[in-house]
Scaffold this motif. Sequence first.
Motif, PDB file in Angstrom:
ATOM      1  N   CYS A 232       0.843  -1.219   0.000  1.00  0.00           N
ATOM      2  CA  CYS A 232       0.000   0.000   0.000  1.00  0.00           C
ATOM      3  C   CYS A 232       0.867   1.255   0.000  1.00  0.00           C
ATOM      4  O   CYS A 232       0.501   2.271  -0.587  1.00  0.00           O
ATOM      5  CB  CYS A 232      -0.918   0.014   1.227  1.00  0.00           C
ATOM      6  SG  CYS A 232      -2.143  -1.297   1.179  1.00  0.00           S
ATOM      7  N   LEU A 236       0.998   5.451  -1.753  1.00  0.00           N
ATOM      8  CA  LEU A 236       0.752   6.564  -0.816  1.00  0.00           C
ATOM      9  C   LEU A 236       1.710   7.701  -1.097  1.00  0.00           C
ATOM     10  O   LEU A 236       2.910   7.474  -1.326  1.00  0.00           O
ATOM     11  CB  LEU A 236       1.014   6.104   0.616  1.00  0.00           C
ATOM     12  CG  LEU A 236      -0.128   5.654   1.508  1.00  0.00           C
ATOM     13  CD1 LEU A 236       0.413   5.351   2.899  1.00  0.00           C
ATOM     14  CD2 LEU A 236      -1.235   6.699   1.590  1.00  0.00           C
ATOM     15  N   TYR A 242      -2.381   6.096   5.918  1.00  0.00           N
ATOM     16  CA  TYR A 242      -2.991   4.787   5.691  1.00  0.00           C
ATOM     17  C   TYR A 242      -3.823   4.410   6.908  1.00  0.00           C
ATOM     18  O   TYR A 242      -3.374   4.534   8.047  1.00  0.00           O
ATOM     19  CB  TYR A 242      -1.890   3.731   5.496  1.00  0.00           C
ATOM     20  CG  TYR A 242      -2.417   2.318   5.386  1.00  0.00           C
ATOM     21  CD1 TYR A 242      -2.942   1.837   4.189  1.00  0.00           C
ATOM     22  CD2 TYR A 242      -2.390   1.461   6.485  1.00  0.00           C
ATOM     23  CE1 TYR A 242      -3.423   0.540   4.095  1.00  0.00           C
ATOM     24  CE2 TYR A 242      -2.876   0.161   6.395  1.00  0.00           C
ATOM     25  CZ  TYR A 242      -3.394  -0.292   5.194  1.00  0.00           C
ATOM     26  OH  TYR A 242      -3.881  -1.578   5.103  1.00  0.00           O
TER      27      TYR A 242
END
Length: 340
Positions: A232, A236, A242
Amino acid sequence: MKAIIQEKYGSPDDLQLREVDKPAPGDDEVLVRVRAASVHPDVWHVVTGRPYVLRLMGAGLRKPRNPIPGTDMSGIVESVGKSVTRFRPGDPVFGETTVKHQWANGGAFAEYVSVRQDLLALKPDNVTFEQAASVPSSGLIALQNLRDPSRLRPGQKVLINGGGGGVGALALQLAKAHGAHVTAVDGTRKLDMLRSLGADEVLDYTREDFTRRGVRYDLIFDVPGNHPFSACRRALEPDGRYVLIGHERFGASGKRVFGLVPHFLTLIFLSRFVAQLRGPGVPMPTKKDAMGTLRDLLAAGKITPIIDSTYPLRRAREAFRHMIEDEIQGKVMITVAEAV
Ligand SMILES: NC(=O)c1ccc[n+]([C@@H]2O[C@H](COP(=O)([O-])OP(=O)(O)OC[C@H]3O[C@@H](n4cnc5c(N)ncnc54)[C@H](OP(=O)(O)O)[C@@H]3O)[C@@H](O)[C@H]2O)c1
């Protein structure tokens, strides 16, 4: 009154409709004649007692402390305790019945439930009782994790992974209401719904991996948590954030004992070193404040709850089976009519 009773942890098929005593409201409580209640994944967690750790977290060690499941409801105020100032008999209200987290039975699957006044808000006229009862837990978890959505700057890029579920659909609409550019990820059959909820861009998780598109987001709101944080992070912005909600897909994750708790603890530990895992530096809203925000957004038409289906109280088992086994779009609701 009639209520759904859970005598032990097990299967939703063990739930039974029984006659039990009507609750008496405490000084700071409101007795609500329930009109609708929501069947959501956290109710399933407490009915099954899985992951086992929830039994130590207040749900009840050997059997549920409160035998009546359900945390989210709407209805009409029947009577109020002597310290209640915010509501009167006859008021239409909605809210979450558990004081702390949702991993405990809250007594909502019944004709009446007693609820602390600060957990309730007046139901706006423009939504039905079913719609109102579909919002509290999902809305609270979305708001508490977004923290202060008004700090989202217009045009900021937000990705909602699992945007077609209970929590994701509200997070999507909250982010849109504050001007963010929202990319929503979910399965093929939910993409139209995501567009109708206002998503600027939709991604089908069966065809595309959002962590490999070369696009960076200011906020990733991750419901299923199906990618490791390291993946992830590729998607970003360096100063992005997050947030993991975590979804165990009704036991399919296989983590029977601790569930996702170890994963959350790892992220909390990593947040000492990784700024993208830290909160935005504003306190979590109280349930009272968050319910007020949700009420205002519903009244302004900025969030629209989607109902998949409704079942009468006596068919609660079928409602669970439908949520677990079928392809649902929106919330599965229980309605409590005069005839139950
Ligand atoms: N609801 C709450 O208030 C609350 C509070 C605390 C914690 N939680 C936790 O939050 C979780 C989510 O709740 P919910 O009500 O939002 O559940 P939900 O309605 O089942 O939503 C999960 C969504 O994620 C989608 N999804 C599954 N796999 C995906 C993938 N690989 N990529 C992208 N999307 C995927 C699902 O789609 P499919 O239908 O195709 O699988 C579904 O639309 C629950 O497990 C609950 O324990 C919820």
